[in-house]
Design an enzyme around this catalytic site. Structure first.
Site, PDB file in Angstrom:
ATOM      1  N   ASP A 143      34.446  46.025  40.777  1.00 27.43           N
ATOM      2  CA  ASP A 143      33.936  44.697  40.440  1.00 27.43           C
ATOM      3  C   ASP A 143      32.951  44.217  41.046  1.00 27.43           C
ATOM      4  OD1 ASP A 143      35.700  44.356  38.202  1.00 27.43           O
ATOM      5  OD2 ASP A 143      37.305  43.254  39.412  1.00 27.43           O
ATOM      6  N   HIS A 158      36.564  46.039  32.695  1.00 22.26           N
ATOM      7  CA  HIS A 158      36.936  44.608  33.018  1.00 22.26           C
ATOM      8  C   HIS A 158      35.874  43.675  32.971  1.00 22.26           C
ATOM      9  CE1 HIS A 158      39.174  41.543  34.983  1.00 22.26           C
ATOM     10  NE2 HIS A 158      38.737  41.494  36.357  1.00 22.26           N
ATOM     11  N   GLY A 210      44.137  54.493  36.084  1.00 23.18           N
ATOM     12  CA  GLY A 210      43.533  55.520  35.532  1.00 23.18           C
ATOM     13  C   GLY A 210      44.476  56.651  35.395  1.00 23.18           C
ATOM     14  N   GLU A 225      50.197  41.528  30.345  1.00 24.27           N
ATOM     15  CA  GLU A 225      49.588  41.346  31.940  1.00 24.27           C
ATOM     16  C   GLU A 225      50.637  40.885  32.942  1.00 24.27           C
ATOM     17  OE1 GLU A 225      46.618  42.106  32.640  1.00 24.27           O
ATOM     18  OE2 GLU A 225      45.320  42.006  30.854  1.00 24.27           O
TER      19      GLU A 225
END
Length: 493
Positions: free
Chosen positions: A108, A132, A158, A389
């Site tokens: 990010d 994301h 991943g 989530e």
């Protein structure tokens, strides 16, 4: 750049928070055909970048990797991974102009610089993909009007994306099209093809929005997924040792306990996890979880409020500007904790022993999952998104703790998740240490036996009904039906 979510009016905010539709298998009948014959260039070769690329290549797509010139000339780890797996690697200037789809799968913190660098090199009408949406939603990244912007977000690390694909399955996935960047109306077709190429359509895909993905993802990882595991590990270990438990045994009970307990959660939800306890222990775990729910609800709500308002992102990006001073300081503190430095326990702990000696850990999981789910739903996020989530991802994160304790968890999760984890744990640990841990009784944690084994039938009935009728249990039954083929992930203790 202005926070994109905060530029929307209330109606638009609610519409994007509530965008959630479980897609039918028939919608993926064309697989990844839309992207066949196209050039897909991935920026970054970390866990998501490498493993998504391997899956997409195996699905018949043309995949290459672009890295900064220094990473190539110095043959850094990203270059090594890409070349070792037989991928073509080139600089931004060499590969980006040829790409029909550029996938930004860097951390990010790097997204803004990456997009500013690659956007001038992208050809007219190309597409840009994320896994994301932080850069778009929280940083408010402005992207050229002719570029289609999509997201495919696997709800697993991943490594699991790759392993599930290799066994002919996949991992549950969210996809989205940025409403400000779909000039030709092809965003959904591109996102579906990308999701199919990674194997996501085999396990279930939610059509979501960038906003819903970001806000729910931040909430889940800060609270139940990472923050609660960190806080619970530190508190439970210290409690066990203070009461005379062998530190090595305590370390193993906590390290592998989360994984063992949440394996039941993955297979049958909170109900199955609670059913692994004896009836007296189940009643006690229910009582403790209710106590935790009351005590911790304001903290969960504060995190959700700060995420919605953009306060969390502002604070974290300010730390980015200070070279992650807070993040690195908190990471160092965690590394010095007694739990992280406990010696290895040579003995065997039976599977049931993790439940029998970890009643309060079960209670923490139950309370944390329910609170995270409820807080997200109350903020306008749909139940399906809130489930993925919270409950769904928890066994995967617990698995990282089993590997190398909290160090491994914080290495595997994103920098964004790690920062939020510390914020939550730093507040939760003193709160629970003062108001909850002193209330524990014999039998709640460790090998000490509980006093009295009488069970009130009506109390047990009420506890069972309350657990099984919680909304997360109902939506979980539906969504787990799509994941019934997922393998056990436990590394074993």
């Amino acid at each position: 750049m202005a926070n994109y979510f905060n530029t929307l009016n209330l109606r638009q905010q609610l519409a994007q928070l509530g965008k959630c539709r479980f897609m039918q298998r028939a919608e993926f009948a064309d697989g990844c055909d839309v992207l066949k014959g196209k050039k897909v260039v991935i920026v970054g070769c970390g866990a998501q970048g490498l493993n998504q690329g391997l899956n997409m290549r195996d699905s018949g797509l043309d995949i290459s990797y672009t890295l900064r010139k220094a990473a190539i000339t110095e043959k850094r780890a990203s270059w090594q991974k890409a070349t070792d797996n037989g991928f073509a690697v080139g600089t931004y200037e060499e590969l980006i102009p040829t790409a029909d789809l550029v996938l930004n799968l860097t951390p990010d913190k790097q997204h803004s610089d990456v997009v500013k660098t690659v956007m001038p090199l992208m050809k007219q009408g190309a597409a840009l993909g994320y896994s994301h949406g932080f850069n778009v939603v929280e940083e408010g990244q402005q992207i050229r009007a002719d570029i289609t912007v999509v997201m495919v977000a696997p709800k697993c690390p991943g490594t699991e994306v790759r392993e599930e694909y290799k066994r002919g399955f996949g991992v549950p996935t969210l996809l989205a099209v940025h409403p400000e960047n779909d000039p030709k109306g092809v965003g959904m077709a591109i996102a579906k093809a990308w999701a199919s190429a990674t194997g996501g359509d085999r396990a279930g895909v939610l059509e979501s929005s960038f906003v819903a993905e970001v806000k729910s993802d931040l909430m889940g990882e800060q609270t139940i997924l990472c923050g609660m595991l960190q806080a619970g590990s530190l508190l439970c270990y210290d409690k066990l040792v203070a009461e005379g438990t062998d530190p090595a045994y305590a370390g193993k009970l906590i390290q592998f306990g989360w994984e063992t307990i949440t394996e039941a959660l993955k297979q049958g939800g909170i109900s199955l996890m609670m059913d692994r306890l004896s009836n007296p222990a189940k009643l006690r775990a229910f009582e403790l979880s209710e106590q935790l729910r009351t005590l911790m609800r304001p903290l969960f709500e504060k995190h959700m409020d700060d995420i919605i308002a953009g306060e969390f992102s502002r604070g974290m990006m300010a730390d980015w500007a200070e070279d992650d001073a807070k993040l690195f300081g908190w990471r160092e503190e965690t590394g010095k904790s007694a739990f992280e430095n406990a010696l290895a326990f040579a003995g065997k702990i039976a599977e049931q022993e993790y439940f029998d000696n970890g009643v309060v850990m079960v209670a923490m999981v139950k309370a944390g999952v329910e609170l995270a789910f409820e807080t997200m739903v109350a903020s306008g996020i749909y139940e399906e998104s809130a489930y993925y989530e919270s409950l769904h991802e928890l066994p995967l994160i617990a698995n990282t703790v089993a590997r190398k304790r909290l160090y491994e968890m914080n290495v595997v999760i994103s920098d964004t998740a790690e920062y939020g984890n510390y914020l939550f744990a730093n507040a939760a640990v003193p709160l629970l240490r003062e108001h909850f841990m002193p209330t524990l009784k014999a039998g709640d944690l460790g090998a000490s036996k509980a006093e009295g084994q009488n069970v009130d039938n009506l109390a047990l009935l009420a506890a069972n009904e309350a657990t099984r009728n919680h909304p997360i249990e109902k939506i979980g039954q539906v969504l787990r039906g799509y994941m019934k083929d997922m393998k056990r992930i436990a590394v074993g203790g």
